[in-house]
Design a protein around this motif. Structure first.
Motif, PDB file in Angstrom:
ATOM      1  N   ILE A  78       0.832  -1.204   0.000  1.00  0.00           N
ATOM      2  CA  ILE A  78       0.000   0.000   0.000  1.00  0.00           C
ATOM      3  C   ILE A  78       0.866   1.254   0.000  1.00  0.00           C
ATOM      4  CG2 ILE A  78      -1.669   1.362   1.332  1.00  0.00           C
ATOM      5  CD1 ILE A  78      -2.793  -1.296   2.392  1.00  0.00           C
ATOM      6  N   CYS A  79       0.492   2.199  -0.860  1.00  0.00           N
ATOM      7  CA  CYS A  79       1.123   3.511  -0.879  1.00  0.00           C
ATOM      8  C   CYS A  79       0.021   4.564  -0.775  1.00  0.00           C
ATOM      9  CB  CYS A  79       1.928   3.717  -2.165  1.00  0.00           C
ATOM     10  SG  CYS A  79       2.728   5.333  -2.231  1.00  0.00           S
ATOM     11  N   LEU A  80      -0.048   5.247   0.366  1.00  0.00           N
ATOM     12  CA  LEU A  80      -1.045   6.295   0.533  1.00  0.00           C
ATOM     13  C   LEU A  80      -0.664   7.554  -0.239  1.00  0.00           C
ATOM     14  CD1 LEU A  80      -2.069   5.893   4.274  1.00  0.00           C
ATOM     15  CD2 LEU A  80      -3.419   5.337   2.252  1.00  0.00           C
ATOM     16  N   ASP A  81       0.634   7.744  -0.518  1.00  0.00           N
ATOM     17  CA  ASP A  81       1.059   8.909  -1.289  1.00  0.00           C
ATOM     18  C   ASP A  81       0.479   8.881  -2.698  1.00  0.00           C
ATOM     19  OD1 ASP A  81       2.497   9.883   0.850  1.00  0.00           O
ATOM     20  OD2 ASP A  81       4.403   9.073   0.161  1.00  0.00           O
ATOM     21  N   CYS A  82       0.516   7.719  -3.337  1.00  0.00           N
ATOM     22  CA  CYS A  82      -0.023   7.646  -4.703  1.00  0.00           C
ATOM     23  C   CYS A  82      -1.432   7.070  -4.720  1.00  0.00           C
ATOM     24  CB  CYS A  82       0.898   6.895  -5.636  1.00  0.00           C
ATOM     25  SG  CYS A  82       1.515   5.374  -5.038  1.00  0.00           S
ATOM     26  N   ASN A  83      -1.927   6.691  -3.552  1.00  0.00           N
ATOM     27  CA  ASN A  83      -3.341   6.386  -3.358  1.00  0.00           C
ATOM     28  C   ASN A  83      -3.813   5.060  -3.935  1.00  0.00           C
ATOM     29  OD1 ASN A  83      -5.710   7.281  -2.090  1.00  0.00           O
ATOM     30  ND2 ASN A  83      -6.593   7.857  -4.045  1.00  0.00           N
ATOM     31  N   TYR A  84      -2.963   4.044  -3.899  1.00  0.00           N
ATOM     32  CA  TYR A  84      -3.476   2.733  -4.292  1.00  0.00           C
ATOM     33  C   TYR A  84      -2.604   1.612  -3.756  1.00  0.00           C
ATOM     34  CZ  TYR A  84      -0.276   2.242  -8.375  1.00  0.00           C
ATOM     35  OH  TYR A  84       0.800   2.120  -9.202  1.00  0.00           O
ATOM     36  N   LEU A  85      -2.982   0.416  -4.139  1.00  0.00           N
ATOM     37  CA  LEU A  85      -2.275  -0.769  -3.666  1.00  0.00           C
ATOM     38  C   LEU A  85      -1.956  -1.697  -4.828  1.00  0.00           C
ATOM     39  CD1 LEU A  85      -4.500  -3.218  -3.865  1.00  0.00           C
ATOM     40  CD2 LEU A  85      -5.274  -2.308  -1.715  1.00  0.00           C
ATOM     41  N   ILE A  86      -1.027  -2.578  -4.564  1.00  0.00           N
ATOM     42  CA  ILE A  86      -0.767  -3.697  -5.463  1.00  0.00           C
ATOM     43  C   ILE A  86      -0.995  -4.941  -4.621  1.00  0.00           C
ATOM     44  CG2 ILE A  86       0.969  -4.978  -6.781  1.00  0.00           C
ATOM     45  CD1 ILE A  86       2.199  -2.304  -7.586  1.00  0.00           C
ATOM     46  N   SER A  87      -1.880  -5.797  -5.089  1.00  0.00           N
ATOM     47  CA  SER A  87      -2.278  -6.984  -4.339  1.00  0.00           C
ATOM     48  C   SER A  87      -2.087  -8.230  -5.195  1.00  0.00           C
ATOM     49  CB  SER A  87      -3.748  -6.846  -3.940  1.00  0.00           C
ATOM     50  OG  SER A  87      -4.238  -8.047  -3.401  1.00  0.00           O
ATOM     51  N   SER A  88      -1.683  -9.308  -4.556  1.00  0.00           N
ATOM     52  CA  SER A  88      -1.563 -10.583  -5.275  1.00  0.00           C
ATOM     53  C   SER A  88      -2.942 -11.116  -5.656  1.00  0.00           C
ATOM     54  CB  SER A  88      -0.827 -11.619  -4.422  1.00  0.00           C
ATOM     55  OG  SER A  88      -1.563 -11.879  -3.233  1.00  0.00           O
ATOM     56  N   GLU A  89      -3.958 -10.701  -4.918  1.00  0.00           N
ATOM     57  CA  GLU A  89      -5.328 -11.141  -5.172  1.00  0.00           C
ATOM     58  C   GLU A  89      -6.099  -9.997  -5.816  1.00  0.00           C
ATOM     59  OE1 GLU A  89      -5.945 -14.449  -4.393  1.00  0.00           O
ATOM     60  OE2 GLU A  89      -3.809 -14.244  -3.969  1.00  0.00           O
ATOM     61  N   LYS A  90      -6.855 -10.296  -6.827  1.00  0.00           N
ATOM     62  CA  LYS A  90      -7.675  -9.283  -7.478  1.00  0.00           C
ATOM     63  C   LYS A  90      -8.822  -8.897  -6.542  1.00  0.00           C
ATOM     64  CE  LYS A  90     -10.476  -8.475 -11.544  1.00  0.00           C
ATOM     65  NZ  LYS A  90     -11.031  -9.065 -12.753  1.00  0.00           N
ATOM     66  N   ILE A  91      -8.933  -7.602  -6.258  1.00  0.00           N
ATOM     67  CA  ILE A  91      -9.980  -7.096  -5.374  1.00  0.00           C
ATOM     68  C   ILE A  91     -11.098  -6.540  -6.252  1.00  0.00           C
ATOM     69  CG2 ILE A  91     -10.539  -5.444  -3.550  1.00  0.00           C
ATOM     70  CD1 ILE A  91      -7.544  -5.589  -2.733  1.00  0.00           C
ATOM     71  N   PRO A  92     -12.244  -7.201  -6.316  1.00  0.00           N
ATOM     72  CA  PRO A  92     -13.332  -6.769  -7.207  1.00  0.00           C
ATOM     73  C   PRO A  92     -13.748  -5.310  -7.015  1.00  0.00           C
ATOM     74  CG  PRO A  92     -13.812  -8.945  -6.367  1.00  0.00           C
ATOM     75  CD  PRO A  92     -12.598  -8.449  -5.615  1.00  0.00           C
ATOM     76  N   ALA A  93     -13.724  -4.806  -5.796  1.00  0.00           N
ATOM     77  CA  ALA A  93     -14.168  -3.434  -5.530  1.00  0.00           C
ATOM     78  C   ALA A  93     -13.335  -2.396  -6.271  1.00  0.00           C
ATOM     79  CB  ALA A  93     -14.134  -3.158  -4.030  1.00  0.00           C
ATOM     80  N   THR A  94     -12.105  -2.733  -6.665  1.00  0.00           N
ATOM     81  CA  THR A  94     -11.256  -1.770  -7.377  1.00  0.00           C
ATOM     82  C   THR A  94     -11.760  -1.500  -8.788  1.00  0.00           C
ATOM     83  OG1 THR A  94      -9.734  -3.460  -8.221  1.00  0.00           O
ATOM     84  CG2 THR A  94      -9.177  -2.439  -6.096  1.00  0.00           C
ATOM     85  N   GLU A  95     -12.681  -2.322  -9.272  1.00  0.00           N
ATOM     86  CA  GLU A  95     -13.162  -2.170 -10.642  1.00  0.00           C
ATOM     87  C   GLU A  95     -14.636  -1.771 -10.734  1.00  0.00           C
ATOM     88  OE1 GLU A  95     -12.151  -5.847 -12.507  1.00  0.00           O
ATOM     89  OE2 GLU A  95     -10.025  -5.365 -12.543  1.00  0.00           O
ATOM     90  N   LEU A  96     -15.227  -1.412  -9.624  1.00  0.00           N
ATOM     91  CA  LEU A  96     -16.654  -1.078  -9.620  1.00  0.00           C
ATOM     92  C   LEU A  96     -16.941   0.327 -10.132  1.00  0.00           C
ATOM     93  CD1 LEU A  96     -17.808  -2.647  -6.243  1.00  0.00           C
ATOM     94  CD2 LEU A  96     -18.124  -3.546  -8.560  1.00  0.00           C
ATOM     95  N   LYS A  97     -16.041   1.256  -9.884  1.00  0.00           N
ATOM     96  CA  LYS A  97     -16.256   2.634 -10.299  1.00  0.00           C
ATOM     97  C   LYS A  97     -15.279   2.982 -11.412  1.00  0.00           C
ATOM     98  CE  LYS A  97     -17.934   3.804  -5.769  1.00  0.00           C
ATOM     99  NZ  LYS A  97     -17.561   4.234  -4.464  1.00  0.00           N
ATOM    100  N   MET A  98     -15.753   3.834 -12.320  1.00  0.00           N
ATOM    101  CA  MET A  98     -14.940   4.191 -13.490  1.00  0.00           C
ATOM    102  C   MET A  98     -14.740   5.702 -13.564  1.00  0.00           C
ATOM    103  SD  MET A  98     -14.416   1.213 -14.818  1.00  0.00           S
ATOM    104  CE  MET A  98     -13.935   1.354 -16.524  1.00  0.00           C
ATOM    105  N   ILE A  99     -13.600   6.082 -14.124  1.00  0.00           N
ATOM    106  CA  ILE A  99     -13.327   7.479 -14.430  1.00  0.00           C
ATOM    107  C   ILE A  99     -13.494   7.617 -15.931  1.00  0.00           C
ATOM    108  CG2 ILE A  99     -11.564   9.289 -14.495  1.00  0.00           C
ATOM    109  CD1 ILE A  99     -10.422   8.007 -11.900  1.00  0.00           C
ATOM    110  N   LYS A 100     -14.458   8.452 -16.312  1.00  0.00           N
ATOM    111  CA  LYS A 100     -14.783   8.616 -17.728  1.00  0.00           C
ATOM    112  C   LYS A 100     -13.945   9.744 -18.327  1.00  0.00           C
ATOM    113  CE  LYS A 100     -18.619   9.317 -20.875  1.00  0.00           C
ATOM    114  NZ  LYS A 100     -20.053   9.473 -21.011  1.00  0.00           N
ATOM    115  N   ILE A 101     -13.230   9.415 -19.380  1.00  0.00           N
ATOM    116  CA  ILE A 101     -12.425  10.396 -20.091  1.00  0.00           C
ATOM    117  C   ILE A 101     -13.203  10.935 -21.292  1.00  0.00           C
ATOM    118  CG2 ILE A 101     -10.274  10.756 -21.383  1.00  0.00           C
ATOM    119  CD1 ILE A 101      -9.915  10.255 -18.336  1.00  0.00           C
TER     120      ILE A 101
END
Length: 171
Positions: free
Chosen positions: A107-130
């Motif tokens: 976890i890095c709070l400075d860049c505001n995310y994590l790298i996990s060995s397990e895929k966390i479904p909640a990380t893909e629920l919301k989208m940023i629309k370009i």
């Protein structure tokens, strides 16, 4: 093709039912938290392997502490923000089984995310629309999740690399 896309979008929530906490499927006998200097994207596995001097503190987590972190990180409300381009983690958790690594979270709070060995479904629920044609997952921690993670790390007694939450992500 449009109908297929709509079908997939409607199907995704059903595919993740029962998978909100991917760490529950791990078989492990201990979980250790690490406070370390992960500059340059140094993940905890590499740090343990080649740069142990960058580890400041470790703590064997109780089942309750492990579940609390998992609850924070797998909540549907934990994500939805942007991330930064750096990844210099200072906090990590490793799940072990018979002294072998079976799961990791950096976890890095400075860049505001994590790298996990397990895929966390909640990380893909919301989208940023370009644009109408392009969007990407809003995998950055929400304001509340940042606070919860910060307080969790602090409660463990890890403070060496824990800076106050004062970025625009916390306002």
């Amino acid at each position: 093709m449009k109908n297929f896309t709509i079908y997939i979008i409607l199907l995704i929530p059903f595919l993740t039912i029962g998978q909100t906490n991917p760490f529950e499927k791990l078989e492990y006998d201990k979980v250790i938290a690490y406070e370390y200097q992960g500059q340059g994207g140094l993940l905890i596995e590499m740090c343990l392997d080649k740069e142990k001097e960058k580890i400041n503190k470790t703590l064997n987590l109780t089942d309750e502490q492990t579940r609390k972190l998992e609850k924070i990180l797998t909540s549907e409300k934990a994500y939805g923000n942007t991330t930064m381009s750096c990844f210099d983690p200072h906090f990590a958790v490793i799940y072990y089984l018979n002294e072998k690594i079976v799961g990791t979270i950096d976890i890095c709070l400075d860049c505001n995310y994590l790298i996990s060995s397990e895929k966390i479904p909640a990380t893909e629920l919301k989208m940023i629309k370009i644009s109408d044609d392009y969007s990407y997952p809003a995998k950055g921690f929400s304001k509340n999740a940042r606070k919860e993670i910060y307080e969790y790390i602090k409660a463990l007694g890890f403070t060496k690399y824990l800076r106050p939450l004062t970025s625009y992500l916390d306002e």
